[in-house]
Design a protein around this motif. Structure first.
Motif, PDB file in Angstrom:
ATOM      1  N   CYS A 183     -29.065 -25.750   3.305  1.00  0.00           N
ATOM      2  CA  CYS A 183     -29.699 -26.193   4.274  1.00  0.00           C
ATOM      3  C   CYS A 183     -28.465 -26.315   5.636  1.00  0.00           C
ATOM      4  N   LEU A 184     -28.314 -25.212   6.882  1.00  0.00           N
ATOM      5  CA  LEU A 184     -26.594 -25.188   7.031  1.00  0.00           C
ATOM      6  C   LEU A 184     -27.624 -25.971   8.782  1.00  0.00           C
TER       7      LEU A 184
ATOM      8  N   THR B 105     -31.708 -24.041   9.324  1.00  0.00           N
ATOM      9  CA  THR B 105     -32.531 -22.549   8.688  1.00  0.00           C
ATOM     10  C   THR B 105     -32.321 -22.687   6.896  1.00  0.00           C
ATOM     11  N   ALA B 106     -32.558 -22.290   6.178  1.00  0.00           N
ATOM     12  CA  ALA B 106     -32.223 -23.035   4.545  1.00  0.00           C
ATOM     13  C   ALA B 106     -32.504 -21.380   4.109  1.00  0.00           C
ATOM     14  N   TYR B 107     -31.870 -21.602   2.937  1.00  0.00           N
ATOM     15  CA  TYR B 107     -32.397 -19.817   1.340  1.00  0.00           C
ATOM     16  C   TYR B 107     -31.625 -20.486   0.305  1.00  0.00           C
ATOM     17  N   PRO B 108     -32.527 -20.258  -0.960  1.00  0.00           N
ATOM     18  CA  PRO B 108     -31.759 -20.614  -2.273  1.00  0.00           C
ATOM     19  C   PRO B 108     -30.427 -20.317  -2.451  1.00  0.00           C
ATOM     20  N   ALA B 109     -29.895 -21.007  -2.752  1.00  0.00           N
ATOM     21  CA  ALA B 109     -28.827 -20.782  -3.818  1.00  0.00           C
ATOM     22  C   ALA B 109     -28.642 -19.739  -4.835  1.00  0.00           C
ATOM     23  N   HIS B 110     -27.262 -19.331  -4.935  1.00  0.00           N
ATOM     24  CA  HIS B 110     -27.086 -18.464  -6.371  1.00  0.00           C
ATOM     25  C   HIS B 110     -28.070 -18.761  -7.376  1.00  0.00           C
TER      26      HIS B 110
ATOM     27  N   ARG C 290     -31.437 -14.329  11.776  1.00  0.00           N
ATOM     28  CA  ARG C 290     -32.275 -13.176  11.868  1.00  0.00           C
ATOM     29  C   ARG C 290     -31.713 -12.987  10.657  1.00  0.00           C
ATOM     30  N   ARG C 291     -31.101 -12.549   9.919  1.00  0.00           N
ATOM     31  CA  ARG C 291     -31.504 -12.581   8.300  1.00  0.00           C
ATOM     32  C   ARG C 291     -32.489 -13.187   7.915  1.00  0.00           C
ATOM     33  N   ASN C 292     -32.535 -14.543   7.904  1.00  0.00           N
ATOM     34  CA  ASN C 292     -33.774 -14.706   7.418  1.00  0.00           C
ATOM     35  C   ASN C 292     -34.727 -14.865   7.620  1.00  0.00           C
TER      36      ASN C 292
END
Lengths: 110, 241
Positions: free
Chosen positions: B80-81, B150-155, B237-239
């Motif tokens: 999360c950033l 914005t948030a995206y799943p790690a590894h 934009r990418r997420n």
């Protein structure tokens, strides 16, 4: 029943057995470490497919008698080291978690 | 347009599994030395060393991004950033309240140290930060957005704490358009899975100590302006799906 006796009775593979005389009070099955930390009872044997070093840390936190890796899962080298260092019995079986639980229940008796 | 080198996944001494010597200023300094323009601090379930990290990044002339590696109820790690430190801190408090009341045992998990931007240790967190929070993986994307992030799943390629391993497959319904791969992930990993079609990827060093910060950057984003708003906008934009 001690962990040592169970190892013989269930023909478990030994990855680390620093405390063979630990007494088994029952068992807990699960792979989400937080659930194990919050719900397993002291002295339980823990069936899991997780093989990273946090498994040993959770086993210490929950005061478990042993960890049994099921489905033929092998421990990471760091888990082996940590289990030895923290006095956690780390065993393995090719059985599924369900089959291993049934065997444990039959071995412990009513 | 500026071509900016980035790494958006790192830990400081607040994460129990990180080295005590990985104070926010040391991590920031090494990111700068290795040639990064942008670096994010993403401790487990906490943003409370981010203020020190941002200040240290400024000191070393790079852009710091406040962040967190959230551990969801399913034990899936999610990066999360945030654009603003204040939003990151509000998010951090929200997550802290949803962590179980389990105390850290430093001898087993490692210490959880708060540090100031000059590297001095200012305190220790007693609650275990690596526990699973009460926040479900299906909530994470919306929640981070609500807090201005914005948030995206790690590894997702790893065995432990990965979305694919813990949940079995990628579901667009979770609201993520992007995922992180570990540095060691084979390049053809995404093409081997049909469920990852259309998902965008970036890599994260997941550095827990300075030696794990890549010697030189391998990822870049094109930005008009090197600031946090532009970085978060680029990621958003990418997420998006």
């Amino acid at each position: 029943m001690t962990v040592n006796e169970l190892t013989g009775a269930m023909e478990l593979e030994i990855f680390a057995l620093p405390a063979p005389e630990n007494s088994i009070t029952g068992a807990y099955c699960g792979d989400l470490l937080s659930w194990v930390m919050g719900r397993a009872e002291p002295g339980n044997a823990w069936f899991t497919i997780m093989s990273n070093q946090n498994v040993a840390a959770v086993a210490v936190m929950a005061d478990l008698s042993c960890v049994i890796l099921t489905e033929g899962v092998r421990p990471d080298p760091q888990l082996m080291e940590k289990a030895e260092a923290e006095g956690i019995n780390l065993l393995g079986t090719a059985l599924s978690t369900y089959e291993a639980s049934v065997r444990l229940a039959a071995t412990l008796g009513p | 347009m500026k071509r900016c080198a980035f790494d958006l996944h790192s830990h400081s001494c607040l994460s129990p599994c990180a080295e005590n010597s990985s104070t926010p200023d040391v991590m920031a300094g090494l990111f700068a030395l290795s040639g990064f323009d942008i670096a994010a601090l993403t401790d487990h379930n906490s943003c409370r060393n981010c203020e020190a990290f941002l200040k240290a990044c400024e000191h070393y002339g790079i852009l710091g991004i406040p962040g967190m590696e959230l551990n969801t109820a399913e034990e899936v790690h999610v990066i999360c950033l945030f654009e603003e430190l204040s939003s990151a801190m509000a998010f951090s408090e929200y997550v802290y309240k949803r962590l179980p009341d389990i105390r850290n045992r430093p001898r087993i998990f490692g210490e959880q140290l708060y540090a100031a931007w000059d590297g001095s240790i200012t305190g220790e967190e007693e609650k275990l930060l690596i526990s699973a929070s009460g926040i479900g993986v299906y909530e994470a994307a919306d929640l981070a957005a609500k807090f201005g992030g914005t948030a995206y799943p790690a590894h997702i390629d790893r065995e432990a704490n990965s979305l694919l391993n813990n949940l079995g497959f990628w579901d667009g319904g979770m609201g993520f358009g992007m995922a992180e791969l570990s540095m060691a992930c084979p390049a053809d990993f995404p093409s081997r899975r049909e469920d990852l079609a259309g998902v965008r990827f970036l890599r994260g060093s997941d550095a827990h100590r300075v030696e794990q910060i890549p010697e030189r950057p391998s990822q870049f984003m094109e930005l008009d302006k090197l600031d946090r708003a532009s970085v978060i906008a680029w990621l958003r934009r990418r997420n998006t799906l």
